[in-house]
Design an enzyme around this catalytic site. Sequence first.
Site, mmCIF file in Angstrom:
data_model
loop_
_atom_site.group_PDB
_atom_site.id
_atom_site.type_symbol
_atom_site.label_atom_id
_atom_site.label_comp_id
_atom_site.label_asym_id
_atom_site.label_seq_id
_atom_site.Cartn_x
_atom_site.Cartn_y
_atom_site.Cartn_z
ATOM 1 N N ASP A 101 0.847 -1.185 0.000
ATOM 2 C CA ASP A 101 0.000 0.000 0.000
ATOM 3 C C ASP A 101 0.884 1.237 0.000
ATOM 4 O O ASP A 101 1.930 1.255 0.657
ATOM 5 C CB ASP A 101 -0.874 0.005 1.268
ATOM 6 C CG ASP A 101 -2.347 0.093 0.947
ATOM 7 O OD1 ASP A 101 -2.766 1.163 0.483
ATOM 8 O OD2 ASP A 101 -3.061 -0.902 1.168
ATOM 9 N N ASP A 210 -3.423 4.523 -2.202
ATOM 10 C CA ASP A 210 -4.524 4.842 -1.292
ATOM 11 C C ASP A 210 -5.130 6.214 -1.624
ATOM 12 O O ASP A 210 -4.395 7.165 -1.925
ATOM 13 C CB ASP A 210 -3.954 4.869 0.134
ATOM 14 C CG ASP A 210 -5.023 5.093 1.182
ATOM 15 O OD1 ASP A 210 -5.926 4.253 1.276
ATOM 16 O OD2 ASP A 210 -4.959 6.116 1.895
ATOM 17 N N GLU A 259 -6.820 3.347 -5.996
ATOM 18 C CA GLU A 259 -8.130 3.444 -5.351
ATOM 19 C C GLU A 259 -8.751 4.797 -5.690
ATOM 20 O O GLU A 259 -8.205 5.847 -5.351
ATOM 21 C CB GLU A 259 -7.965 3.339 -3.830
ATOM 22 C CG GLU A 259 -9.303 3.327 -3.113
ATOM 23 C CD GLU A 259 -9.209 3.718 -1.648
ATOM 24 O OE1 GLU A 259 -8.377 4.566 -1.278
ATOM 25 O OE2 GLU A 259 -9.993 3.168 -0.856
ATOM 26 N N HIS A 337 -10.905 -4.198 2.932
ATOM 27 C CA HIS A 337 -10.911 -3.994 4.382
ATOM 28 C C HIS A 337 -11.807 -2.837 4.823
ATOM 29 O O HIS A 337 -11.827 -2.498 6.000
ATOM 30 C CB HIS A 337 -9.474 -3.744 4.846
ATOM 31 C CG HIS A 337 -8.869 -2.551 4.159
ATOM 32 N ND1 HIS A 337 -8.485 -2.566 2.832
ATOM 33 C CD2 HIS A 337 -8.613 -1.298 4.581
ATOM 34 C CE1 HIS A 337 -8.024 -1.380 2.484
ATOM 35 N NE2 HIS A 337 -8.088 -0.590 3.540
ATOM 36 N N ASP A 338 -12.494 -2.203 3.891
ATOM 37 C CA ASP A 338 -13.344 -1.067 4.222
ATOM 38 C C ASP A 338 -14.832 -1.380 4.114
ATOM 39 O O ASP A 338 -15.661 -0.496 4.343
ATOM 40 C CB ASP A 338 -13.029 0.124 3.302
ATOM 41 C CG ASP A 338 -11.638 0.689 3.536
ATOM 42 O OD1 ASP A 338 -11.127 0.564 4.665
ATOM 43 O OD2 ASP A 338 -11.060 1.254 2.592
HETATM 44 C C1 NOJ Z 1 -8.633 4.132 2.120
HETATM 45 C C2 NOJ Z 1 -8.251 2.921 2.900
HETATM 46 O O1 NOJ Z 1 -8.689 1.774 2.234
HETATM 47 C C3 NOJ Z 1 -8.870 3.076 4.274
HETATM 48 O O2 NOJ Z 1 -8.767 1.909 5.039
HETATM 49 C C4 NOJ Z 1 -8.203 4.240 4.952
HETATM 50 O O3 NOJ Z 1 -8.834 4.481 6.196
HETATM 51 C C5 NOJ Z 1 -8.313 5.504 4.118
HETATM 52 N N1 NOJ Z 1 -8.036 5.289 2.732
HETATM 53 C C6 NOJ Z 1 -7.369 6.557 4.627
HETATM 54 O O4 NOJ Z 1 -6.043 6.206 4.348
#
Ligand code: NOJ
Length: 564
Positions: A101, A210, A259, A337-338
């Site tokens: 990442d 990210d 992303e 993971h979100d």
């Molecule tokens: C996206 C990530 O997937 C998430 O887990 C994170 O909290 C935010 N960006 C901030 O970095």
Amino acid sequence: MRYLPKKWWHDAIIYQVYLRSFQDSNHDGIGDIQGIIQRVEYLKSLGINTIWISPHYDSPMDDNGYDVKDFFTVSPDYGTLEDFKQLIHVAHKNQMYVITDLVLNHTSDEHPWFQAAKDPNHPEHAYYKDFYIWHDPKQDKNGENTLPTQWVSWFGGPVWEYVEALNQYYLHIFSKKMPDLNWRNKNMKKALKAAIQFWIDLGVDGFRIDASNHLEKNWDFPEGKPGYEHFSSLPKHHEYLQELGRELFKPNDLLILGESGGAKRQEALQYAGKDSHEFNLLIHFEHCWADGDDTNKKTPGKWAKGTIDLAHIKQSFAYWIDIFKEEGFHTLFWHNHDQPRIVSHYGDDAKYHQRSAKMLAMSLYLLPGIPIVYYGEEIGMTNVDYEQLSDFRDVEVFTEYDNFINNGANHGEAMQALKDRARDNARTPMQWHDGPFAGFSKVTPWINVNGNKTTINVQQQQTDEHSILSLYKTLLKLRKEEDLAYGAVDFYNIEDQNTFNTLVSGKHHDYLMLCNFKDTPIKQPMDTLLDGAFTLYLHNMPTTPQGSSFEPYEARIYRKKSEK
Ligand code: NOJ
């Protein structure tokens, strides 16, 4: 067939490891790099060839590593630089690639850059202040200082945090411990590029970028609530990404997963079309929240669960696959993971656990594109079984819980929203076996193991040829044999809210996938669908299904009799 020359990542089958939760090798309750090394054989047996690990950098872990304190070191929670080098070495020896990442939008507030920026007495204050984004207070009608704007952070609450010593606010679009970087500052960019080069030199094969679409902000700071449009997808962020692409990504032949939510066709190609210098693969979330309930004002936004709009999910897949048909590759995944665990989200994690987990896999993993399997998905790991707010760990949970209560939700309603939607659902320790702490660790982990480790775990599924795990292996093997990354797909009855029916075309055969997404039986027009040309190849039922009636969450894959 898509464009040449062929790149290594065109055959990638990616597995996302949430580092903190995958395998704890030194028994401190936290997953680590040596833990991944111990599980390389497992990953190989699953059929994946690329590992994406969540942030491994030194961090106070306010957001589990997305708050970076030092871009050049490995967090002591996760190991050492030597461990990292070993992971690269072991992975490469096993014909696997490693991508990490890359967090470019913000740092931790404990990063030395920010420590200097916020302290007027720091010797390097003048140099570092402009690495971040500052704004003077506004005055309200009584002459009192107030926030510069009403913009709302992604984790709830204002994006502004006051620093008394400067009488200014800094901007943070995530937690207040994650100040946003100023991408208009050349020295900041130079410092970040040096960090990127450091990991390239160590042998990483790519990065997942990210929050890529937030790098630029509207520096006029117009008013707006929540104001997302003032810090999302502004045109200039593409310039920053192209700069990185030209200088670092392309020359090193890296795989870049970017992303970015909210893009449409033209912008998607700008990001990840074949001539793009930004990404190779775009991660967007259009299919991820197809079951919201906009009428719920107590737990608004993503937090309220409604009915699944299956037509939307299919339309989204069809749209995105089409965009990249001749121009690149679609990124295929259910969640990361979100978002909540997929079997709890779009399936049924109780009565039809195994069947619905398999149906979800069968509907997705033969589609064209590059797949990303999220750790634990391959055994059907579920959302949390927590009963206490204190069981949760995610920074977002606590701001949002307060918001729910302020909106009029009671504790039970707020807890239900968290149990359905919180990010911690997808972050519990990997369930390796049914023993203490599920084999993740020998001590109490940083976040509780799900109680269903006794029935959902790798050990049990490894010896069961009918398990979810075995099905994942079968599907991923078939993907490779049929070169399905390059395949084509037709969606049948795309408006239909019950079925997920597709025809995919592989190198040797065509496959007809028929899935019932509902918890009730349905009928399918089998004579028309099969037209005498297909035979049953794979299914998710205890006994061989026949006829036109599909049980809840039943899925069948038929193969065309004639070979190409
Ligand atoms: C996206 C990530 O997937 C998430 O887990 C994170 O909290 C935010 N960006 C901030 O970095």
